[in-house]
Write an enzyme that holds these catalytic residues in place. Structure first.
Site, PDB file in Angstrom:
ATOM      1  N   SER A 162      36.599  91.575  61.818  1.00  0.00           N
ATOM      2  CA  SER A 162      35.590  90.516  62.503  1.00  0.00           C
ATOM      3  C   SER A 162      35.338  91.190  63.832  1.00  0.00           C
ATOM      4  CB  SER A 162      36.373  89.353  62.750  1.00  0.00           C
ATOM      5  OG  SER A 162      36.121  88.659  63.965  1.00  0.00           O
ATOM      6  N   TYR A 175      44.396  84.936  65.000  1.00  0.00           N
ATOM      7  CA  TYR A 175      43.564  85.693  64.329  1.00  0.00           C
ATOM      8  C   TYR A 175      42.836  86.906  65.111  1.00  0.00           C
ATOM      9  CZ  TYR A 175      38.879  86.135  61.628  1.00  0.00           C
ATOM     10  OH  TYR A 175      38.018  86.611  60.821  1.00  0.00           O
TER      11      TYR A 175
END
Length: 289
Positions: A162, A175
């Site tokens: 990501s 995350y």
């Protein structure tokens, strides 16, 4: 001189279409393959002629649905229930895959979770779960399948990461931390494979993608920064594998983010976060954990 040649070669590759790798002899394993980007990746690999596809995940219903869909496309497909955060389970399931399906030549580490909370609001077990699945899981899967790839001199390790690995946001500390760790893991692994013929790695860093995982996440200017479609991420990822591309940022404008972070002072970066809405984008988060 060799460095100049490599830069020139890359520049030419941006203009002229390169030859894509043939996938007809490749067995692909996708973690988190039952839904979201994982399901789209299975469709894309099947559409591009992969020999066999193996799906790993924790929810049998989703895995079974995706497996049936891929089989209807004419591609051999199998699924195994496996929690990549559990080291022994990964090793045991990897052994079962080799016995039932054969050698895996393309491993796609896609499984991930997000809890969408600040540090002080996060449960300790939830924080550990994120690190085990998002980061350590890639250690275990890679250790399980890389040795045989090296023996065959044929293999590819893919990490669906990501852009938050490079630019963190509030409200997703578990995350962002796990993705930054996974990015370092892949960077080190990619360099370590330079002298390993036939084995390569690809790291994909997409912007916010419209899946149920990040449902409710809102940026201030959605028309200027629209979420990516899972189909787009999957298509570009498989292309990157076929082109043997080490790093892929999606969309291409994310390269500007990397440059800005390297030259702007922290105060200026904080203002950009506030103006763009990334500072508060997780306040409306309702995604799947």
């Amino acid at each position: 001189m060799h460095m100049i040649y490599l830069v020139a070669k890359a520049a030419v590759g941006l203009v002229l279409p390169a030859k894509l790798r043939d996938l007809s002899r490749e067995n692909v394993l996708i973690t988190g393959g039952g839904r979201g980007i994982g399901r789209q990746l299975a469709r894309e690999f099947a559409a591009r002629g992969a020999r066999k596809i193996v799906l790993w995940g924790r929810t049998e219903k989703c895995l079974k649905e995706t497996t049936e869909e891929i089989r209807q496309m004419g591609t051999e497909c199998h699924y195994f229930i496996c929690d990549v955060g559990n080291r022994e389970e990964v090793y045991q399931t990897a052994k079962a895959v080799r016995e039932k399906v054969g050698d895996i030549t393309i491993l796609v580490n896609n499984a991930a979770v997000v809890h969408g909370k600040s540090l002080m609001d996060s449960d300790d077990d939830a924080l550990l779960k994120s690190q085990h699945i998002n980061t350590l899981g890639q250690f275990w899967t890679t250790k399980a399948f890389l040795p045989r790839m090296l023996e065959l001199q044929n293999g590819h390790i893919v990490c669906l990461n990501s852009v938050l690995a490079l630019s963190a946001i509030p409200g997703a500390i578990d995350y962002c931390t796990s993705k930054a760790s996974a990015f370092a893991f892949m960077e080190s692994l990619t360099l370590g494979l330079l002298d390993c013929p036939g084995v390569s790695a690809t790291t994909v860093l997409p912007f916010h993608t419209s899946t149920e995982m990040f449902q409710g996440m809102r940026v201030r200017f959605p028309n200027l920064f629209p979420p990516l479609k899972p189909e787009t991420v999957a298509r570009r990822t498989v292309e990157a594998v076929q082109l043997n591309q080490a790093l892929l940022l999606l969309p291409w404008t994310m390269h500007a983010l990397v440059i800005l972070k390297s030259i702007l002072p922290q105060a200026a970066l904080e203002e950009i976060h506030k103006f763009s809405g990334t500072y508060t984008c997780m306040n409306t988060f309702k995604g799947r954990t």
